[in-house]
Motif scaffolding. Structure first.
Motif: not given
Length: 314
Positions: A208-212, A214-215, A123-126, A113-120
């Motif tokens: 789910c987090n893996f798909v998140l 990659w998305g 995403y917001l930063a870029i 879950h944390l890796l998904g949060v870090m990807a989010l």
């Protein structure tokens, strides 16, 4: 064996690795060195993020949380491995075994879950740079980090509690710590239904987090390719590269063990792959974030100068 005639197992025996006795001291020292380096590296990241004002951004907040998680993640299994290196086959009480199972999987799913949060966050930063500060406030980042921990520890209750209710007729766990597949092989009854539930819960957390992830990185890629200059594209990608490496290391090893029928893998393979995601990945994370990150290297220099100044005195 008839499950009606079994006796409830009060303890298990961890088989560990089958190596000659003369090599056990060397294996113990090597594992201990890696464990201490992992603790030192992740603790260093946690402290650095706290003491250096230049790392007060949301990205480094989540990196600090990840390093704090890795301290517990590696400590959930490596002390048991060290004990098996010293003593060989080691007894462990059923209660401690199931606690280890729960803590290990809780921290593993929390990391998903944390890796998904870090990807989010990336995403917001870029993709939303003008609104990034307003969206990723201090309150929001604490809420996201807390949600990752709650989700991980809640989801792990299912496989841990189901496994703990199984009747066990055998005692020797073909592993160096208490994990799902080795424990279910000891059950007196058919654990196929339990395995399907475990796969669904762990698959939901990881998949789910893996798909998140990659998305979100698909959106990042589209945004970066629209940037006007090559330098700006390289700079944008550099803020994501460390996270992508950590995601690849974590998911490659996790999918190897937890995706697909357990019977297709040997017990020795499971133990060797477990060393990768339970020891080597937590060791590599701080290395990836320090060696590949210019801001972290600069923060290290600033803190080093401050420490030298304090030591020299007035």
């Amino acid at each position: 064996m008839d499950p009606l005639n079994h006796t409830w197992t009060q303890s298990f025996v961890l088989a560990g690795f089958s190596v000659p006795g003369t090599l056990r001291p060397l294996a113990f020292l090597g594992t201990l060195c890696l464990y201490l380096l992992t603790l030192a590296g992740n603790l260093f990241i946690v402290v650095l993020v706290q003491v250096d004002a230049g790392l007060s951004t949301p990205m480094y907040f989540f990196i600090g949380v990840l390093s704090f998680l890795e301290l517990g993640y590696v400590s959930a299994t490596v002390p048991t491995l060290l004990h098996t290196w010293l003593r060989g086959r080691s007894a462990i009480s059923a209660a401690v075994c199931f606690i280890q199972l729960y803590v290990f999987h809780s921290l593993g799913m929390t990391e998903c879950h944390l890796l998904g949060v870090m990807a989010l966050d990336r995403y917001l930063a870029i993709c939303r740079p003008l609104h990034y500060r307003a969206l990723m406030t201090r309150k929001v980042r604490f809420w996201l980090a807390g949600a990752a921990w709650v989700a991980g520890f809640s989801a792990a209750l299912v496989p841990a509690s189901l496994t703990a209710t199984l009747p066990f007729c055998l005692k020797e766990v073909a592993h160096y710590f208490c994990d799902l597949a080795p424990l279910m092989r000891l059950a007196c009854v058919d654990a196929g239904w339990h395995a399907r539930v475990h796969g669904a819960v762990i698959g939901a957390a990881t998949g789910c987090n893996f798909v998140l992830i990659w998305g979100l990185y698909g959106g990042i890629l589209r945004a970066v390719l629209k940037l006007p200059s090559a330098a700006s594209r390289v700079k944008a990608f550099s803020t994501c590269s460390s996270h992508m490496i950590v995601v690849a290391l974590f998911y490659a090893s996790a999918f190897t063990v937890y995706v697909g029928p357990p019977g297709n893998r040997s017990e020795g393979t499971d133990k060797c792959v477990a060393l990768v995601y339970a020891l080597l990945t937590p060791l590599l994370n701080p290395i990836v974030y320090t060696l590949r990150n210019k801001e972290v290297r600069e923060a290290v220099k600033r803190v080093t100068v401050r420490v030298r100044t304090i030591l020299k005195g007035p």
